[in-house]
Design an enzyme around this catalytic site. Structure first.
Site, PDB file in Angstrom:
ATOM      1  N   TYR A   1     109.905 -55.833  12.313  1.00  0.00           N
ATOM      2  CA  TYR A   1     111.262 -56.810  11.935  1.00  0.00           C
ATOM      3  C   TYR A   1     112.067 -55.716  10.981  1.00  0.00           C
ATOM      4  CZ  TYR A   1     111.545 -61.552  12.885  1.00  0.00           C
ATOM      5  OH  TYR A   1     111.947 -62.840  13.518  1.00  0.00           O
TER       6      TYR A   1
ATOM      7  N   GLU B   1     115.641 -57.157  10.017  1.00  0.00           N
ATOM      8  CA  GLU B   1     116.975 -58.103   9.691  1.00  0.00           C
ATOM      9  C   GLU B   1     117.842 -56.977   8.588  1.00  0.00           C
ATOM     10  OE1 GLU B   1     114.602 -60.970   8.307  1.00  0.00           O
ATOM     11  OE2 GLU B   1     115.363 -62.411   9.903  1.00  0.00           O
TER      12      GLU B   1
ATOM     13  N   ASP C   1     136.107 -56.460  27.374  1.00  0.00           N
ATOM     14  CA  ASP C   1     134.642 -56.386  27.876  1.00  0.00           C
ATOM     15  C   ASP C   1     134.435 -55.434  29.143  1.00  0.00           C
ATOM     16  OD1 ASP C   1     132.197 -56.984  28.790  1.00  0.00           O
ATOM     17  OD2 ASP C   1     132.962 -59.313  28.673  1.00  0.00           O
TER      18      ASP C   1
ATOM     19  N   THR D   1     127.539 -54.614  27.970  1.00  0.00           N
ATOM     20  CA  THR D   1     126.040 -54.656  28.268  1.00  0.00           C
ATOM     21  C   THR D   1     125.983 -53.286  28.384  1.00  0.00           C
ATOM     22  OG1 THR D   1     126.224 -55.140  30.508  1.00  0.00           O
ATOM     23  CG2 THR D   1     126.189 -56.895  29.244  1.00  0.00           C
TER      24      THR D   1
ATOM     25  N   LYS E   1     124.001 -52.526  33.101  1.00  0.00           N
ATOM     26  CA  LYS E   1     124.658 -52.647  34.157  1.00  0.00           C
ATOM     27  C   LYS E   1     125.125 -51.038  34.410  1.00  0.00           C
ATOM     28  CE  LYS E   1     126.828 -57.064  33.740  1.00  0.00           C
ATOM     29  NZ  LYS E   1     126.502 -57.524  32.576  1.00  0.00           N
TER      30      LYS E   1
ATOM     31  N   ARG F   1     118.343 -53.716  28.842  1.00  0.00           N
ATOM     32  CA  ARG F   1     119.209 -55.120  28.685  1.00  0.00           C
ATOM     33  C   ARG F   1     119.637 -55.744  27.281  1.00  0.00           C
ATOM     34  NH1 ARG F   1     119.885 -58.650  32.614  1.00  0.00           N
ATOM     35  NH2 ARG F   1     118.641 -57.058  34.202  1.00  0.00           N
TER      36      ARG F   1
HETATM   37  C1  LIG Z   1     132.079 -58.897  32.061  1.00  0.00           C
HETATM   38  C2  LIG Z   1     130.584 -59.261  31.305  1.00  0.00           C
HETATM   39  N1  LIG Z   1     130.600 -59.667  30.266  1.00  0.00           N
HETATM   40  C3  LIG Z   1     129.236 -60.199  29.722  1.00  0.00           C
HETATM   41  C4  LIG Z   1     128.308 -60.330  30.473  1.00  0.00           C
HETATM   42  C5  LIG Z   1     126.983 -61.020  29.969  1.00  0.00           C
HETATM   43  O1  LIG Z   1     125.812 -60.172  29.864  1.00  0.00           O
HETATM   44  P1  LIG Z   1     124.485 -60.762  29.627  1.00  0.00           P
HETATM   45  O2  LIG Z   1     124.155 -61.354  31.049  1.00  0.00           O
HETATM   46  O3  LIG Z   1     123.721 -59.540  29.329  1.00  0.00           O
HETATM   47  O4  LIG Z   1     124.564 -61.950  28.522  1.00  0.00           O
HETATM   48  C6  LIG Z   1     128.392 -60.110  31.794  1.00  0.00           C
HETATM   49  C7  LIG Z   1     127.204 -60.340  32.609  1.00  0.00           C
HETATM   50  O5  LIG Z   1     127.038 -60.216  33.783  1.00  0.00           O
HETATM   51  C8  LIG Z   1     129.498 -59.529  32.439  1.00  0.00           C
HETATM   52  O6  LIG Z   1     129.818 -59.359  33.776  1.00  0.00           O
END
Ligand SMILES: Cc1ncc(COP(=O)(O)O)c(C=O)c1O
Length: 469
Positions: free
Chosen positions: A127, A129, A282, A308, A311, A317
């Protein structure tokens, strides 16, 4: 308070609560907080056990010394094959599915053995935090180093100057990372604009329908989508510009889940600047391509970048948030306006939305980021794009309609409503399609033969990780 916290934690987390409990154990837990672990380990010498008021036969925390774990608690030392064969069988089936199938889901990847090792390491037990140097629990000296290493490598991977950019590697995944970003910079019901989900955006970019607010990002924030041009399939930046002028969003999101072209970050920046909005990129889908330098990077233009790591980046993950530091703008009188994103974002992640970070995953991020800096990774990403482009050509040559006519990245968006042998029989609706594939003998035979062909092809390629799980 802190000691009580620790007692609670030990009782909750250790098998003591399950198997023993009672006053003797709780005393042991207090000692665990106050004394070095070494004093607490069950030894044959009775002095240490007397000191802790613990019956060594009930104390299960030992993983070293001359005794084996099994002497203390068999269940902690038994491999899954023995302790839970039912579950292991399911894992093996999934492994076999992955080995034999042709996985073509653009948001998935096969992570490396090193990342898998991190995920199942002892770091999982801790842990922590807080943030490096500022933790609520003791014993985080190595965890701090792991998190700092992950942060340093994340910045290096995207060639960011630590004077200008900071990073938070604690988000549990992409969706919580995005929610943390809005929490940090938007007041409740603050306005956000992202690409609509049916047009290729993500749920967390504010998705709602006529009848329901689907994503929490549209429940807690006011969202207005922008769209792609229905003819070209390309983002309609002019419409975004016009709507942003009216809506005056606090945040404009430049990110996609299902869009095969590079984004025009310069145009996004211009629109954001015209409306006093933050530009939040994002890059979850394309992070690996950005790391390899083969698509335009959002970092030149964005205030905040989330991703993320599982991918195209091929890591564990998880989610990561990058934020700008230093001067945000300069007023006409020369006064500098500084970014305050570091504290806002860190506080939104913890304690705002999350508790203890997943340290095993953070270690996975650290090693995945190291891999993403290697020349081999750049070659891999180039090959991914080449493959996607070759796939487009093949599909187009067979008469399929590919949205935007091709791809710049790792994904291909194909219109399956207009073409396809099975849709020609079933029509465009999914239930009819499913009916044909389960009842039409000719189609069933063709699918079977195709399956065999695909499996024989896929088996030629190794899968990283352990052969059995
Ligand atoms: C552009 C984008 N942002 C955020 C996410 C969310 O990721 P997670 O599934 O890890 O929550 C995804 C998932 O496919 C995504 O394509």
């Amino acid at each position: 308070m802190q000691r009580g916290h620790a007692i609670c934690g030990l009782l909750r987390k250790s098998p003591l609560s399950t198997f023993a409990g009672g006053e003797r154990v709780r005393l042991g837990a207090i000692a665990a907080e106050r004394k070095p672990r070494g004093n607490l380990l069950p030894r044959s010498d009775s002095a240490s056990s007397r000191e802790c008021s613990i019956d060594p036969s009930q104390f299960y925390l030992c993983t070293r010394g001359k005794h084996t774990m099994a002497e203390y608690c068999k269940i902690l030392d038994v491999p899954l094959a023995e302790s839970d064969p039912v579950l292991l069988e399911l894992i093996r089936k999934e492994k076999s599915r992955q080995v034999h199938g042709l996985e073509m889901i653009a948001s998935e990847n096969f992570t490396s053995l090193s990342v898998l090792e991190c995920l199942s390491s002892c770091l999982h037990n801790k842990y922590s935090e807080g943030y490096p140097g500022q933790r609520y629990y003791g014993g985080n000296q190595f965890i701090d180093e792991v998190e700092n290493l992950a942060r340093k490598r994340a910045l290096e991977t995207f060639k960011l100057n630590p004077e200008e950019w900071g990073v938070n590697v604690q988000p549990y995944s992409g969706s919580p990372a995005n929610f943390a970003v809005y929490t940090a910079i938007c007041e409740p019901h603050g306005r956000i604009m992202g690409l609509d989900l049916p047009d290729g955006g993500h749920l967390t970019h504010g998705f709602f329908t006529a009848t329901k607010k689907i994503s929490a990002t549209s429940i807690f924030f006011e969202s207005m989508p922008y769209k792609v041009d229905p003819t070209s399939g390309l983002i309609d930046y002019d419409q975004l510009e016009a709507n942003a002028k009216l809506f005056k969003p606090r945040v404009i999101i430049a990110g996609v889940s299902c869009y095969s072209r590079c984004l025009d970050y310069a145009r996004f920046r211009k629109i954001a600047d015209a409306n006093g909005s933050y530009l939040f990129a994002d890059m979850a889908h394309i992070a690996g391509l950005v790391a390899a330098g083969i698509v335009p990077s959002p970092f030149e233009y964005a205030d905040i970048v989330s991703t993320t790591t599982h991918k195209t980046l091929r890591g564990p993950r998880a989610g990561v948030i990058f934020f700008r530091k230093g001067v945000r703008s300069v007023k006409p009188n020369g006064e500098k306006i500084m970014y305050d994103l570091e504290s806002r974002i860190n506080q939104a992640v913890f304690p705002g939305l999350q508790g203890g970070p997943h340290n095993n995953t953070i270690a996975g991020i650290a090693t995945a980021m190291l891999q993403a800096q290697q020349p081999e990774f750049i070659e891999y990403q180039k090959q991914v794009v080449k493959n996607a482009q070759r796939l487009c050509e093949g599909l187009i040559s067979k008469g399929y309609k590919v949205a935007t006519g091709g791809t710049d990245i790792h994904l291909v968006l194909v219109d399956l409503t207009s073409t396809g042998e099975i849709s020609a029989i079933s029509g465009p609706k999914l239930p009819d399609f499913k009916n044909v594939i389960s009842t039409n003998a000719d189609v069933i035979a063709k699918i079977k033969s195709l399956r065999q062909e695909v499996e024989a092809f896929s088996e030629n390629f190794p899968l990283p990780g352990y052969p059995t799980h």
